[in-house]
Structures are given as C-alpha cells and as structure tokens.
Design a protein around this motif. Structure first.
Motif, PDB file in Angstrom:
ATOM      1  N   ALA A  52       0.821  -1.214   0.000  1.00 52.71           N
ATOM      2  CA  ALA A  52       0.000   0.000   0.000  1.00 52.71           C
ATOM      3  C   ALA A  52       0.857   1.268   0.000  1.00 52.71           C
ATOM      4  O   ALA A  52       0.359   2.358  -0.292  1.00 52.71           O
ATOM      5  N   GLY A  53       2.148   1.162   0.364  1.00 47.02           N
ATOM      6  CA  GLY A  53       3.059   2.279   0.257  1.00 47.02           C
ATOM      7  C   GLY A  53       3.075   3.276   1.409  1.00 47.02           C
ATOM      8  O   GLY A  53       3.731   4.302   1.323  1.00 47.02           O
ATOM      9  N   ARG A  54       2.367   2.961   2.503  1.00 42.50           N
ATOM     10  CA  ARG A  54       2.343   3.878   3.654  1.00 42.50           C
ATOM     11  C   ARG A  54       2.749   3.145   4.935  1.00 42.50           C
ATOM     12  O   ARG A  54       2.394   3.540   6.031  1.00 42.50           O
ATOM     13  N   ILE A  72       8.233  -0.733  12.931  1.00 43.88           N
ATOM     14  CA  ILE A  72       7.598  -0.244  11.710  1.00 43.88           C
ATOM     15  C   ILE A  72       7.274   1.234  11.887  1.00 43.88           C
ATOM     16  O   ILE A  72       7.103   1.737  12.999  1.00 43.88           O
ATOM     17  N   ILE A  73       7.194   1.907  10.759  1.00 48.28           N
ATOM     18  CA  ILE A  73       6.707   3.277  10.694  1.00 48.28           C
ATOM     19  C   ILE A  73       5.544   3.246   9.714  1.00 48.28           C
ATOM     20  O   ILE A  73       5.649   2.652   8.638  1.00 48.28           O
ATOM     21  N   ARG A  74       4.447   3.859  10.100  1.00 54.11           N
ATOM     22  CA  ARG A  74       3.310   3.895   9.177  1.00 54.11           C
ATOM     23  C   ARG A  74       2.619   5.252   9.262  1.00 54.11           C
ATOM     24  O   ARG A  74       2.704   5.945  10.276  1.00 54.11           O
ATOM     25  N   TYR A  75       1.972   5.605   8.172  1.00 53.01           N
ATOM     26  CA  TYR A  75       1.105   6.774   8.179  1.00 53.01           C
ATOM     27  C   TYR A  75      -0.261   6.314   8.673  1.00 53.01           C
ATOM     28  O   TYR A  75      -0.891   5.478   8.023  1.00 53.01           O
ATOM     29  N   PRO A  76      -0.730   6.838   9.807  1.00 56.18           N
ATOM     30  CA  PRO A  76      -2.018   6.362  10.324  1.00 56.18           C
ATOM     31  C   PRO A  76      -3.232   6.849   9.530  1.00 56.18           C
ATOM     32  O   PRO A  76      -4.284   6.230   9.575  1.00 56.18           O
ATOM     33  N   PHE A  86       5.093   4.967  15.085  1.00 62.86           N
ATOM     34  CA  PHE A  86       6.001   3.837  15.281  1.00 62.86           C
ATOM     35  C   PHE A  86       5.199   2.693  15.887  1.00 62.86           C
ATOM     36  O   PHE A  86       4.317   2.913  16.711  1.00 62.86           O
ATOM     37  N   GLY A  87       5.530   1.476  15.512  1.00 66.81           N
ATOM     38  CA  GLY A  87       4.865   0.316  16.085  1.00 66.81           C
ATOM     39  C   GLY A  87       5.753  -0.912  16.001  1.00 66.81           C
ATOM     40  O   GLY A  87       6.808  -0.910  15.363  1.00 66.81           O
ATOM     41  N   PHE A  88       5.309  -1.973  16.637  1.00 72.17           N
ATOM     42  CA  PHE A  88       6.006  -3.260  16.635  1.00 72.17           C
ATOM     43  C   PHE A  88       7.488  -3.102  16.986  1.00 72.17           C
ATOM     44  O   PHE A  88       8.352  -3.735  16.383  1.00 72.17           O
ATOM     45  N   VAL A  89       7.770  -2.239  17.952  1.00 75.36           N
ATOM     46  CA  VAL A  89       9.159  -1.980  18.363  1.00 75.36           C
ATOM     47  C   VAL A  89       9.647  -3.145  19.217  1.00 75.36           C
ATOM     48  O   VAL A  89       9.009  -3.503  20.212  1.00 75.36           O
ATOM     49  N   ILE A  90      10.771  -3.744  18.810  1.00 78.32           N
ATOM     50  CA  ILE A  90      11.284  -4.895  19.557  1.00 78.32           C
ATOM     51  C   ILE A  90      12.786  -5.038  19.338  1.00 78.32           C
ATOM     52  O   ILE A  90      13.305  -4.677  18.282  1.00 78.32           O
ATOM     53  N   LEU A  91      13.444  -5.539  20.357  1.00 77.78           N
ATOM     54  CA  LEU A  91      14.861  -5.903  20.276  1.00 77.78           C
ATOM     55  C   LEU A  91      15.007  -7.383  20.599  1.00 77.78           C
ATOM     56  O   LEU A  91      14.205  -7.948  21.344  1.00 77.78           O
ATOM     57  N   ALA A  92      16.056  -7.981  20.082  1.00 78.19           N
ATOM     58  CA  ALA A  92      16.396  -9.344  20.485  1.00 78.19           C
ATOM     59  C   ALA A  92      16.582  -9.341  22.004  1.00 78.19           C
ATOM     60  O   ALA A  92      17.158  -8.400  22.554  1.00 78.19           O
ATOM     61  N   ARG A 120       5.606  14.962  13.097  1.00 81.20           N
ATOM     62  CA  ARG A 120       5.163  14.390  14.372  1.00 81.20           C
ATOM     63  C   ARG A 120       5.264  12.875  14.277  1.00 81.20           C
ATOM     64  O   ARG A 120       4.965  12.279  13.244  1.00 81.20           O
ATOM     65  N   ILE A 121       5.689  12.266  15.392  1.00 80.95           N
ATOM     66  CA  ILE A 121       5.724  10.809  15.512  1.00 80.95           C
ATOM     67  C   ILE A 121       4.957  10.454  16.772  1.00 80.95           C
ATOM     68  O   ILE A 121       5.139  11.097  17.812  1.00 80.95           O
TER      69      ILE A 121
END
Length: 167
Positions: A52-54, A72-76, A86-92, A120-121
């Motif tokens: 979808a490109g966003r 992930i970064i997405r346009y809401p 920002f979403g689904f932020v995770i580290l090993a 804005r984020i």
C-alpha cells in the motif's frame, strides 16, 4: 547499528524474540492474536500493508550484520503525511536494557526526518511495559493520552506518546 528495510527472512528471527504470550501482546497489541507466532506470520501480516506504500518496516543490524531489532513506521491516516506512527518496536532479548533501543529509535527519528518528512511521531505503549516507556521517554516522547485496551489476555491501559520533529 544500521537500519535497513525489513526482508521476509527477518520474520522467523523476530518471531523467536516473542518468548511468552504476554510479550506478544505487549509488542503487537491485538494485531496477531495467536501465540506462538509461526515463522512467516509477520511476513503475512506485513505484505499487504507494504504494497500500500504507507507502511515501512525496518530492521536494525549490528556491525556484524546480525538482526538485533525491528520496528515499523506507518502513516495512520491516508490524507495526512505530517504524522507517522512507530509500532512493533522490539529488540532481540539479549540486547534489551543496553541502550540499543534508544539507538534504534534515534535512527528511526532520523529516518522520518530525512526520508518521510513528517513533523510528528506517535506511538502506543502499555502501562505494564515500563522498560519500553522509559526508553521512549529517553528519546523525547511525551505522554498525551491514556486509554483502555481490551486484549484476549485481559484489559490493559495504553499510553499514547508523541514527539514533534524540529527542522
């Protein structure tokens, strides 16, 4: 650390970082609703959104090229390019609590500023995820809202946080 575009080969690696059902829901809210994730579940979830490109999934690698983080970064909103989420932020797991999360987020903020041009984020973090909230505060996010979220494993409070990017 470098950020690169997510690849489908990252899906099984990221899935192994979700060691408990609680970790899955802290990471994904109600976006997957199954535990454990199978190796291609993340890829199956992302593929239509990427096209979808966003929606921009990014992977963090260490100096040796090992996958150590992801978000992930997405346009809401379809009609607004001034704000991203920002979403689904995770580290090993072995990299948590060592400053890698802050480094990854700073790289993400730079990516937004230089590539996407948003001003804005925002992001959401559950109240029971104190280490993540602390990390977000450390890079400059501020709380602006609290809401109740009903998840399959219980009712949790979600804290919405935001930051504004200066020129």
């Amino acid at each position: 650390m470098i950020l690169r575009d997510y690849r489908k080969e990252d899906s099984p690696i990221i899935a192994t970082w979700l060691r408990t059902e609680e970790e899955l829901y802290k990471w994904s809210a109600d976006r997957f609703n199954k535990y454990p994730l199978e190796e291609n579940d993340i890829e199956y979830n992302y593929a239509p959104q990427i096209s979808a490109g966003r929606f921009f999934p990014l992977t963090a690698e260490d100096e040796e090229g090992n996958v150590i983080g992801h978000f992930i970064i997405r346009y809401p909103r379809e009609d607004d390019d001034s704000s991203v989420r920002f979403g689904f932020v995770i580290l090993a797991p072995e990299h948590r609590g060592k400053g890698f999360g802050k480094e990854m987020l700073f790289l993400g903020i730079k990516y937004v500023k230089e590539t996407l041009g948003a001003k804005r984020i925002d992001l959401g973090v559950f109240e029971n995820n104190e280490s993540a909230k602390h990390c977000y505060e450390a890079v400059g996010f501020k709380e602006y809202n609290k809401r109740d979220c009903k998840l399959p494993i219980g009712d949790w409070k979600c804290i919405d946080m935001e930051m504004f990017i200066n020129e």
